[in-house]
Write a protein that holds these residues in place. Structure first.
Motif, PDB file in Angstrom:
ATOM      1  N   PRO A 217     -16.006 115.941  88.600  1.00  0.00           N
ATOM      2  CA  PRO A 217     -14.570 115.893  88.254  1.00  0.00           C
ATOM      3  C   PRO A 217     -13.780 117.085  88.787  1.00  0.00           C
ATOM      4  CG  PRO A 217     -15.904 115.292  86.362  1.00  0.00           C
ATOM      5  CD  PRO A 217     -16.861 115.713  87.427  1.00  0.00           C
ATOM      6  N   THR A 218     -14.425 118.204  88.944  1.00  0.00           N
ATOM      7  CA  THR A 218     -13.716 119.399  89.417  1.00  0.00           C
ATOM      8  C   THR A 218     -13.638 119.466  90.940  1.00  0.00           C
ATOM      9  OG1 THR A 218     -15.830 120.509  89.309  1.00  0.00           O
ATOM     10  CG2 THR A 218     -14.338 120.804  87.434  1.00  0.00           C
ATOM     11  N   GLY A 219     -14.163 118.446  91.594  1.00  0.00           N
ATOM     12  CA  GLY A 219     -14.121 118.471  93.053  1.00  0.00           C
ATOM     13  C   GLY A 219     -15.314 119.149  93.695  1.00  0.00           C
ATOM     14  N   LYS A 220     -16.246 119.589  92.866  1.00  0.00           N
ATOM     15  CA  LYS A 220     -17.490 120.133  93.409  1.00  0.00           C
ATOM     16  C   LYS A 220     -18.376 118.947  93.787  1.00  0.00           C
ATOM     17  CE  LYS A 220     -16.009 124.163  92.017  1.00  0.00           C
ATOM     18  NZ  LYS A 220     -15.230 124.969  92.954  1.00  0.00           N
ATOM     19  N   VAL A 221     -19.232 119.155  94.773  1.00  0.00           N
ATOM     20  CA  VAL A 221     -19.952 118.013  95.331  1.00  0.00           C
ATOM     21  C   VAL A 221     -21.465 118.197  95.255  1.00  0.00           C
ATOM     22  CG1 VAL A 221     -20.321 116.656  97.431  1.00  0.00           C
ATOM     23  CG2 VAL A 221     -18.034 117.525  96.890  1.00  0.00           C
ATOM     24  N   SER A 222     -22.120 117.215  94.647  1.00  0.00           N
ATOM     25  CA  SER A 222     -23.583 117.208  94.649  1.00  0.00           C
ATOM     26  C   SER A 222     -24.044 116.131  95.611  1.00  0.00           C
ATOM     27  CB  SER A 222     -24.126 116.875  93.257  1.00  0.00           C
ATOM     28  OG  SER A 222     -23.621 117.792  92.309  1.00  0.00           O
ATOM     29  N   VAL A 223     -24.913 116.541  96.535  1.00  0.00           N
ATOM     30  CA  VAL A 223     -25.428 115.587  97.519  1.00  0.00           C
ATOM     31  C   VAL A 223     -26.918 115.407  97.274  1.00  0.00           C
ATOM     32  CG1 VAL A 223     -25.793 115.151  99.977  1.00  0.00           C
ATOM     33  CG2 VAL A 223     -23.704 116.299  99.209  1.00  0.00           C
ATOM     34  N   PHE A 224     -27.343 114.157  97.199  1.00  0.00           N
ATOM     35  CA  PHE A 224     -28.761 113.868  97.001  1.00  0.00           C
ATOM     36  C   PHE A 224     -29.252 113.141  98.235  1.00  0.00           C
ATOM     37  CE2 PHE A 224     -26.426 113.880  93.054  1.00  0.00           C
ATOM     38  CZ  PHE A 224     -27.161 114.739  92.252  1.00  0.00           C
ATOM     39  N   THR A 225     -30.262 113.712  98.854  1.00  0.00           N
ATOM     40  CA  THR A 225     -30.740 113.106 100.101  1.00  0.00           C
ATOM     41  C   THR A 225     -32.199 112.692  99.974  1.00  0.00           C
ATOM     42  OG1 THR A 225     -31.172 113.474 102.453  1.00  0.00           O
ATOM     43  CG2 THR A 225     -31.213 115.417 101.047  1.00  0.00           C
ATOM     44  N   GLY A 226     -32.513 111.589 100.624  1.00  0.00           N
ATOM     45  CA  GLY A 226     -33.906 111.139 100.669  1.00  0.00           C
ATOM     46  C   GLY A 226     -34.697 111.873 101.733  1.00  0.00           C
ATOM     47  N   ALA A 227     -34.007 112.628 102.584  1.00  0.00           N
ATOM     48  CA  ALA A 227     -34.721 113.483 103.535  1.00  0.00           C
ATOM     49  C   ALA A 227     -35.319 114.640 102.750  1.00  0.00           C
ATOM     50  CB  ALA A 227     -33.770 114.005 104.598  1.00  0.00           C
ATOM     51  N   HIS A 228     -36.314 115.296 103.327  1.00  0.00           N
ATOM     52  CA  HIS A 228     -37.006 116.341 102.603  1.00  0.00           C
ATOM     53  C   HIS A 228     -37.121 117.599 103.444  1.00  0.00           C
ATOM     54  CE1 HIS A 228     -40.321 118.578 100.841  1.00  0.00           C
ATOM     55  NE2 HIS A 228     -39.962 118.020  99.714  1.00  0.00           N
ATOM     56  N   SER A 229     -36.797 118.723 102.852  1.00  0.00           N
ATOM     57  CA  SER A 229     -36.865 119.982 103.596  1.00  0.00           C
ATOM     58  C   SER A 229     -38.134 120.731 103.247  1.00  0.00           C
ATOM     59  CB  SER A 229     -35.652 120.849 103.256  1.00  0.00           C
ATOM     60  OG  SER A 229     -35.729 122.057 103.989  1.00  0.00           O
ATOM     61  N   HIS A 230     -38.908 121.067 104.249  1.00  0.00           N
ATOM     62  CA  HIS A 230     -40.060 121.943 104.026  1.00  0.00           C
ATOM     63  C   HIS A 230     -40.045 123.028 105.090  1.00  0.00           C
ATOM     64  CE1 HIS A 230     -40.843 117.923 105.579  1.00  0.00           C
ATOM     65  NE2 HIS A 230     -41.492 118.505 106.548  1.00  0.00           N
ATOM     66  N   GLY A 231     -38.844 123.618 105.200  1.00  0.00           N
ATOM     67  CA  GLY A 231     -38.656 124.707 106.151  1.00  0.00           C
ATOM     68  C   GLY A 231     -37.471 124.499 107.072  1.00  0.00           C
ATOM     69  N   GLN A 232     -36.965 123.263 107.110  1.00  0.00           N
ATOM     70  CA  GLN A 232     -35.928 122.935 108.093  1.00  0.00           C
ATOM     71  C   GLN A 232     -34.532 123.405 107.695  1.00  0.00           C
ATOM     72  OE1 GLN A 232     -38.175 120.899 106.738  1.00  0.00           O
ATOM     73  NE2 GLN A 232     -39.116 119.579 108.252  1.00  0.00           N
ATOM     74  N   GLY A 233     -34.345 123.767 106.430  1.00  0.00           N
ATOM     75  CA  GLY A 233     -33.047 124.325 106.039  1.00  0.00           C
ATOM     76  C   GLY A 233     -31.987 123.300 105.689  1.00  0.00           C
ATOM     77  N   HIS A 234     -32.410 122.141 105.158  1.00  0.00           N
ATOM     78  CA  HIS A 234     -31.437 121.104 104.797  1.00  0.00           C
ATOM     79  C   HIS A 234     -30.372 121.612 103.829  1.00  0.00           C
ATOM     80  CE1 HIS A 234     -34.212 118.683 106.815  1.00  0.00           C
ATOM     81  NE2 HIS A 234     -34.474 117.745 105.937  1.00  0.00           N
ATOM     82  N   GLU A 235     -30.790 122.456 102.893  1.00  0.00           N
ATOM     83  CA  GLU A 235     -29.848 122.892 101.857  1.00  0.00           C
ATOM     84  C   GLU A 235     -28.644 123.585 102.486  1.00  0.00           C
ATOM     85  OE1 GLU A 235     -32.016 125.119  98.753  1.00  0.00           O
ATOM     86  OE2 GLU A 235     -33.708 123.816  99.209  1.00  0.00           O
ATOM     87  N   THR A 236     -28.875 124.195 103.638  1.00  0.00           N
ATOM     88  CA  THR A 236     -27.799 124.875 104.343  1.00  0.00           C
ATOM     89  C   THR A 236     -27.089 123.928 105.308  1.00  0.00           C
ATOM     90  OG1 THR A 236     -29.055 126.920 104.205  1.00  0.00           O
ATOM     91  CG2 THR A 236     -27.269 126.850 105.831  1.00  0.00           C
ATOM     92  N   VAL A 237     -27.855 123.303 106.182  1.00  0.00           N
ATOM     93  CA  VAL A 237     -27.260 122.515 107.269  1.00  0.00           C
ATOM     94  C   VAL A 237     -26.492 121.318 106.726  1.00  0.00           C
ATOM     95  CG1 VAL A 237     -27.742 121.188 109.340  1.00  0.00           C
ATOM     96  CG2 VAL A 237     -29.076 123.236 108.855  1.00  0.00           C
ATOM     97  N   PHE A 238     -27.077 120.633 105.753  1.00  0.00           N
ATOM     98  CA  PHE A 238     -26.386 119.469 105.206  1.00  0.00           C
ATOM     99  C   PHE A 238     -25.075 119.899 104.526  1.00  0.00           C
ATOM    100  CE2 PHE A 238     -29.994 116.075 104.764  1.00  0.00           C
ATOM    101  CZ  PHE A 238     -30.384 116.328 106.061  1.00  0.00           C
ATOM    102  N   ALA A 239     -25.117 121.038 103.853  1.00  0.00           N
ATOM    103  CA  ALA A 239     -23.899 121.524 103.201  1.00  0.00           C
ATOM    104  C   ALA A 239     -22.835 121.878 104.240  1.00  0.00           C
ATOM    105  CB  ALA A 239     -24.220 122.727 102.326  1.00  0.00           C
ATOM    106  N   GLN A 240     -23.276 122.323 105.424  1.00  0.00           N
ATOM    107  CA  GLN A 240     -22.299 122.671 106.467  1.00  0.00           C
ATOM    108  C   GLN A 240     -21.455 121.472 106.860  1.00  0.00           C
ATOM    109  OE1 GLN A 240     -25.507 125.076 108.887  1.00  0.00           O
ATOM    110  NE2 GLN A 240     -23.558 125.354 109.924  1.00  0.00           N
ATOM    111  N   PHE A 241     -22.116 120.346 107.170  1.00  0.00           N
ATOM    112  CA  PHE A 241     -21.295 119.232 107.654  1.00  0.00           C
ATOM    113  C   PHE A 241     -20.590 118.495 106.513  1.00  0.00           C
ATOM    114  CE2 PHE A 241     -25.422 116.937 107.411  1.00  0.00           C
ATOM    115  CZ  PHE A 241     -25.041 115.801 106.711  1.00  0.00           C
ATOM    116  N   VAL A 242     -21.180 118.530 105.320  1.00  0.00           N
ATOM    117  CA  VAL A 242     -20.499 117.910 104.174  1.00  0.00           C
ATOM    118  C   VAL A 242     -19.208 118.677 103.886  1.00  0.00           C
ATOM    119  CG1 VAL A 242     -20.623 117.481 101.688  1.00  0.00           C
ATOM    120  CG2 VAL A 242     -22.579 116.901 103.160  1.00  0.00           C
TER     121      VAL A 242
END
Lengths: 154, 786, 266
Positions: B496-521
């Motif tokens: 409701p506050t405009g903050k965004v939670s993204v849930f992905t079926g991809a899995h990070s084990h070193g690739q840095g999804h938490e950062t990269v996905f947040a960049q383009f989102v």
């Protein structure tokens, strides 16, 4: 057996089996799970901690051998929320990917820089020969340590 | 480029890892958790005559001991891909039991498991389990496994073939073209077996909650949803909605943590039997015996050329080991992930590959970083370099001569290969040209000639690779035998506050999804990265997912997220239009707000979000909320490519190879975070150099792996490797919204042949034309003597 | 990986350690740095019932000069040796050797005495102690004795130490001109071949490790040496050369000659 040692500035005293490795002691007894186990033969270096100022592979040390010693683990490197310059450099220069070998790399880097505050690239690489990283190809780990050295020296 | 996309944004996951605060599976401790130790076969092939657990049962702390006679799933773990014989016979698919009852098929196969209060007690008691074996002859080499009289891995079939498959043009046509070719280059070698060796060993904790009748499985996997599906539907027959699979921090995978392993299912079964959480963490020794290995192809190949050095035909026969059973993706690796890349970056008009995939008395073989594509690239890049030498051509020149001309996949059509695939976009000239520039090719050849005068052996090796990533269009892979769809799920929940939670079926084990996905989102929504959280690795959070492998996370997983964001923006526009009292088509969205075109009337993303959850003044008929989940099924694979160049020096006295320079010029499409892409390339390159120079799984006659520890299995260490020189060209992928192609495997695919080509080049004047990998000092020295 | 159960006793003196060894016999093992023993115990390839930790015994970790000799306590680590000014100045070849062992972490724990007593055929020190003509000082129930290094190594993992003896120190003559050359095994980084050459005038002493199941003095090289490195061709004369996955007999023999040549030329 009763052992008493100081870990990250705090004293602990525990009754343990002699066959318990120092890694197990840190992970199972003290819940300091930042020190990892990647192999059985002291080959990978993921378990590296500092014992009395020297980097050691805690999986090849019995906890009883460390009795009376002073240990620093990865959890003790930062000063509160302020990361150690080596930790900062790893973040800044992408010196880690999956993070599993990272605690061992940081602890080994601390020993490298303690012995040699201005290491060359070759000396850093040689200094890391006891630590495996499967993600980074070492490139950015070496870079991180070079930058950490500069940071510490300034 | 946006505010974040394309920038070297530092990783948000790093702080926890650097402080030792990651949560890898083995770090988790649950109340009343029991521990386990396996009793594993010391033989590669044996009959189990008897198992005596009586003495072990009475050891201190033992809770239970299970053997194959206990009802822990009848058929065991299934295979996820079916590749049939070319004659129509169905793939031979043996049961793969969680604990073997009667027959041992590889060293390390589990016979029993001891569950005890502590790990020490489990280990001690496991030593007291007495197993009587009758050892049998074993076969570990895939080619020998197909020889008449070879010991059978599975007695129910007359030989060891799991399947015999081919792809490409008609064999007779290819053979005829080779007959009439101006020049034919031949190669016979082994793309040897390697062990993936993620530094975190596999670890599982199963926790059955008797009151809720629900399980939680904590597992070091690359794809939690697939594990849940296989575990529930195929192995244990338990309801999927009763199982939560969690894999938070995972210490590297490289393929080896894709598969559903027997231990995962067994622990899940045990936790209900004993009504307690139960844990198993692999030792490194166990990892060598039980983690899926990679590669292991025995190759015989011919490539024909016309008098100008243009390839006219290519024919290859391979024996590719499956190991004792069929691992989750094993049949796909030497076939659809391998044969489909035999076009390489060249215009070869006629191609035929035949693959016989035998069972062997070894641990299973499955995808290892690159999976089938490094093996294809190694073959193409070695044989074309060998051909250049034989025909007196320059190795760069022969490549330029044969390259597929540039095409963008938009104005120009994709390139249809002879081996089923259609490439999306590519400029193969460009990366080689840039690579040669980085090398300073002309100067290098001068330096090399001069060095030879002083007896110094310098060599350069090239590799122009292409790979099929962004796995994969479901309908296509379904037609090719996949038993799963290979889409991805992206769920975007605007709070409701405009903050965004993204849930992905991809899995990070070193690739840095938490950062990269947040960049383009963040860029796509025009908000701050701090307002975006990326969640992965928990089946209770994400609707579904196919996990991470095949360099698919951004191309497929990222696209699924984009789809959900598009839906959010579409719905948001409706709300914005209502609030702004304007028509939807008069609005534009930029920098986190909807604006009525040509006016200063606007409403922010945050206000729209709040309105969606507090829908007092709201469009009629529109549902409240801003929460969308999407499945993205790609229309094609993606095709990253590049040129890798190795410069080596060989010690003429000892044969030791020193990699002096390594140049990687890659094209992975659009780049979200150059720092992370470079890191992926560095790591991949070094793994590929590892295969070229150091790594090899070696079995003795009896089927024992003789180098199953870090004392004997060599992998690259920091001082084995130089800095990696990287650069890129950018040819966007035309068929996914981010224009990305994938970077996880590229390094490992391109680098191996570049290194071996360089070693052979260094020794070419001594008459050396090929050296079997890994090119160890001993092998190099021996090659120099002949 | 967890060792089988054992009792752990930290000895506070050499005589206590010797008494314990005498009492427990084959069931006991001496623990110094533990970098060979503990991995073997974790793999349960070695399962002593009693571990006698000698690392705390005072006086066994010093490096001193006595009567023109360098005396190194058995508990000195590879790091101690590699960084000792005395060793670097007067026994440089031993510092070179120590630096070539393992990695930082291993050098911080592994000891000279432990390595010699373990007698791994691929260990580094044996080449150098042989070439230096060092003397092993051991203490047992019958008291202290000096074992000339030429008598010390008796086979694979086998030494001249009696069951109740431990090494207390190693005595080295000063060496001005010495060089250690190593070709390491790519995984363990133990020596496939390690060659130590000590030169004085026209004479050389050559110790070789990694090549045979027992480290040896390459007498063939020593006898043939007349100032030319060609004598290296005799590096494996009358030696049964080991073979493994990394180096077969032919290649290992060749490497022995190459490393000997390099050490002679250095």
């Amino acid at each position: 057996m009763q052992i008493t040692l100081t870990v990250n500035g705090k004293q602990y005293s525990n009754d343990i089996e002699p066959r318990m490795s120092l890694t197990q002691y840190l992970r199972e007894v003290l819940d300091l799970t930042g020190t990892h186990v990647g192999c059985d033969t002291s080959g990978c270096g993921a378990c590296t901690v500092s014992l009395n100022g020297a980097a050691v592979k805690s999986c090849t040390l019995l906890a009883v051998q460390a009795d009376g010693g002073e240990l620093t683990t990865i959890e003790g490197m930062a000063n509160g929320n302020e990361m150690h310059p080596i930790q900062k450099a790893f973040k800044e220069h992408h010196g880690l990917q999956c993070g599993f070998c990272t605690p061992g790399m940081v602890m080994t880097a601390a020993n490298i820089l303690k012995d040699n505050p201005n290491p060359s690239e070759e000396e850093i690489r040689h200094g890391l020969e006891g630590n495996f990283c499967r993600c980074t190809g070492y490139h950015n780990i070496v870079k991180s340590i070079q930058h950490a050295a500069e940071e510490i020296n300034n | 480029m946006g505010k974040f996309v394309g920038k070297a944004v530092k990783r948000r996951e790093d702080a926890r890892f650097l402080k030792g605060a990651g949560t890898y599976t083995d770090d988790i401790k649950l109340p009343k958790m029991a521990h386990t130790a396996f009793v594993r076969s010391p033989y590669a092939h044996a009959n189990v005559l008897s198992i005596d657990i009586e003495e072990a049962k009475n050891e201190p702390g033992v809770i239970a001991i299970y053997t194959g006679n206990d009802a822990c799933g009848e058929f065991g773990v299934p295979c996820g891909w079916q590749v049939d014989f070319k004659n129509g016979e169905t793939m031979r698919e043996p049961a793969h039991p969680l604990l073997t009852k009667d027959k041992i098929r590889h060293v390390g196969e589990a016979v029993a498991i001891v569950v005890a209060e502590t790990l020490e007690q489990a280990r001690d008691a496991a030593e007291m389990v007495m197993v009587d074996y009758e050892e049998l002859l074993a076969v570990t080499d895939p080619k020998q496994a197909m020889e008449a009289g070879a010991p059978l891995v599975h007695d129910q079939w007359e030989d060891n073939a799991a399947f015999d498959w081919c792809i490409g043009n008609d064999r007779a046509e290819v053979e005829a073209a080779l007959e009439s070719a101006h020049h034919v280059t031949e190669m016979e070698y082994r793309n040897h077996r390697v062990a993936p060796n993620a530094i975190e060993p596999r670890s599982y904790i199963a926790d059955y909650d008797v009151n809720a009748d629900k399980w939680t499985l904590y597992t070091s996997t690359q794809n939690p949803h697939l594990i849940r599906l296989l575990l529930c539907a195929f192995v244990l027959g338990i309801p999927e909605h009763k199982v939560r699979v969690v894999s938070k921090d995972v210490g590297g995978g490289f393929g080896s943590k894709i598969y559903h392993y027997t231990e995962e299912a067994l622990l899940t079964w045990i936790s209900r039997e004993i009504g307690r959480p139960v844990k198993w963490t692999s030792d490194r020794s166990e990892a060598f015996m039980t983690d899926a290995h990679g590669r292991d192809h025995v190759v015989k190949s011919k490539m024909g050329f016309d008098k100008d050095g243009k390839i006219v035909a290519h024919l290859t026969d391979e024996y590719c080991a499956m190991g004792a059973y069929l691992s989750t993706f094993a049949p796909a690796v030497p076939t659809y992930l391998h044969g489909t890349l035999f076009q390489g970056v060249y215009t070869t008009p006629l191609i035929h590959l035949n693959v016989i995939a035998p069972f062997t008395h070894t641990v299973v073989v499955d995808a290892y970083r690159g999976a089938g594509r490094p093996e294809a690239t190694y073959l193409l890049e070695r044989i074309i370099s060998k051909a250049a030498k034989e025909m007196g051509m320059d190795p760069a020149e022969i490549r330029f001569k044969n390259f597929i001309p540039p095409f963008d996949g938009v104005e120009e059509a994709g390139y249809q290969t002879q081996v089923a695939l259609q490439y999306d976009s590519g400029d193969y000239h460009g990366v080689l040209e840039r690579g040669l520039e980085m090398l300073g090719y002309e100067d290098f050849r001068k330096e090399q000639a001069k060095a030879r005068e002083y007896g110094k052996l310098l060599g350069v090796g090239f590799s122009s690779y292409i790979e099929g990533c962004g796995i994969a269009p479901s309908a296509v892979v379904g037609a090719l035998g996949a038993r799963a769809g290979l889409y991805e799920v992206g769920h975007v929940r605007v709070q409701p506050t405009g903050k965004v939670s993204v849930f992905t079926g991809a899995h990070s084990h070193g690739q840095g999804h938490e950062t990269v996905f947040a960049q383009f989102v963040a860029d796509k929504l025009g908000i701050e990265m701090d307002d975006v959280e990326i969640e992965h690795g928990d089946t209770d959070q994400v609707a579904f997912g196919m996990g991470t492998y095949g360099s698919r996370s951004l191309a497929v997983g990222g696209s699924a997220i984009i789809k959900s964001i598009d839906k959010i923006l579409e719905k948001g526009a409706k709300i914005a239009a209502h609030k702004l009292e304007a028509a939807e088509e008069d609005l534009e969205y930029a920098e986190g707000k909807w604006t009525v075109k040509g006016t200063d009337k606007s409403i922010s993303f945050g206000d729209v979000s709040l309105t969606a959850y507090v829908p007092h003044d709201y469009p009629e008929g529109l549902e409240p909320g801003l929460d969308f989940s999407s499945f993205y099924d790609p229309s094609n694979f993606t095709y990253p490519f590049g040129t890798h160049i190795a410069v080596v020096e060989v010690d003429s006295d000892t044969g030791k190879v020193d990699v002096k320079r390594f140049i990687a010029c890659d094209d992975v499409g659009n780049v979200m975070n150059p720092m992370i892409v470079d890191g992926q390339i560095h790591g991949g390159v070094v793994q590929g150099i590892g295969q070229a120079l150091l790594e090899e799984v070696v079995f003795d006659e009896a089927g024992q792996m003789i180098n199953a520890s870090y004392m004997d299995y060599a992998m690259p260490r920091a001082d084995d490797i130089p800095m990696i020189e990287t650069d890129r060209t950018v040819t966007p992928c035309p068929h996914n919204p981010l224009g990305v192609k994938g970077a996880g495997e590229a390094g490992c695919i391109g680098s191996t042949p570049a290194v071996v080509n360089a070693v052979v080049d260094a020794l070419a004047h001594l008459g050396v034309t090929d050296i079997q990998m890994p090119v160890t000092p001993q092998r190099v020295w021996k090659a120099m003597q002949n | 990986m967890i060792p089988a159960k054992f009792d752990y006793i930290k000895a506070s003196s050499v005589s206590e350690a010797v008494d314990l060894l005498d009492k427990h016999g084959f069931d006991a093992k001496i623990l110094s740095g533990g970098h060979s023993l503990i991995p073997a115990m974790k793999l349960r390839l070695n399962r002593p019932e009693v571990l006698i930790d000698i690392s705390g015994i005072s006086g066994m970790d010093s490096i001193t000069e006595e009567g023109g000799e360098i005396v190194i306590g058995a508990n000195c680590t590879h790091h101690d040796i590699a960084t000792s000014k005395l060793v670097n100045d007067d026994l440089n070849i031993l510092a070179q050797t120590a630096k070539a062992i393992g990695d930082i972490q291993v050098r911080n724990r592994g000891t000279l005495g432990g390595s010699l007593a373990h007698a791994d055929p691929a260990a580094d020190y044996p080449a150098t102690v042989l070439a230096c003509d060092a003397t092993v000082v051991a203490e047992g129930k019958k008291g202290q004795r000096s074992i000339p290094i030429s008598d010390f190594f008796q086979g694979i993992f086998t030494t001249a130490l009696e069951d109740d003896e431990i090494i207390t120190s190693i005595r080295f003559p000063k060496v001005k001109n010495g060089n250690y050359q190593k070709f390491f095994q790519s995984a363990s980084r133990f020596a496939v071949v390690g060659v130590a050459v000590v030169k004085s005038g026209n004479e050389v002493k050559v110790g070789i490790t990694g090549v045979a199941d027992t480290p040896y003095r390459a007498k063939g090289v020593e006898n043939a040496y007349n100032g030319s490195a060609d004598a290296a061709d005799h590096a494996v004369d009358n030696v049964e050369v080991m073979s493994d996955h990394f180096a077969d007999v032919e290649y290992r023999s060749h490497l022995a000659k190459v490393m000997t040549k390099r050490a002679l030329e250095a």
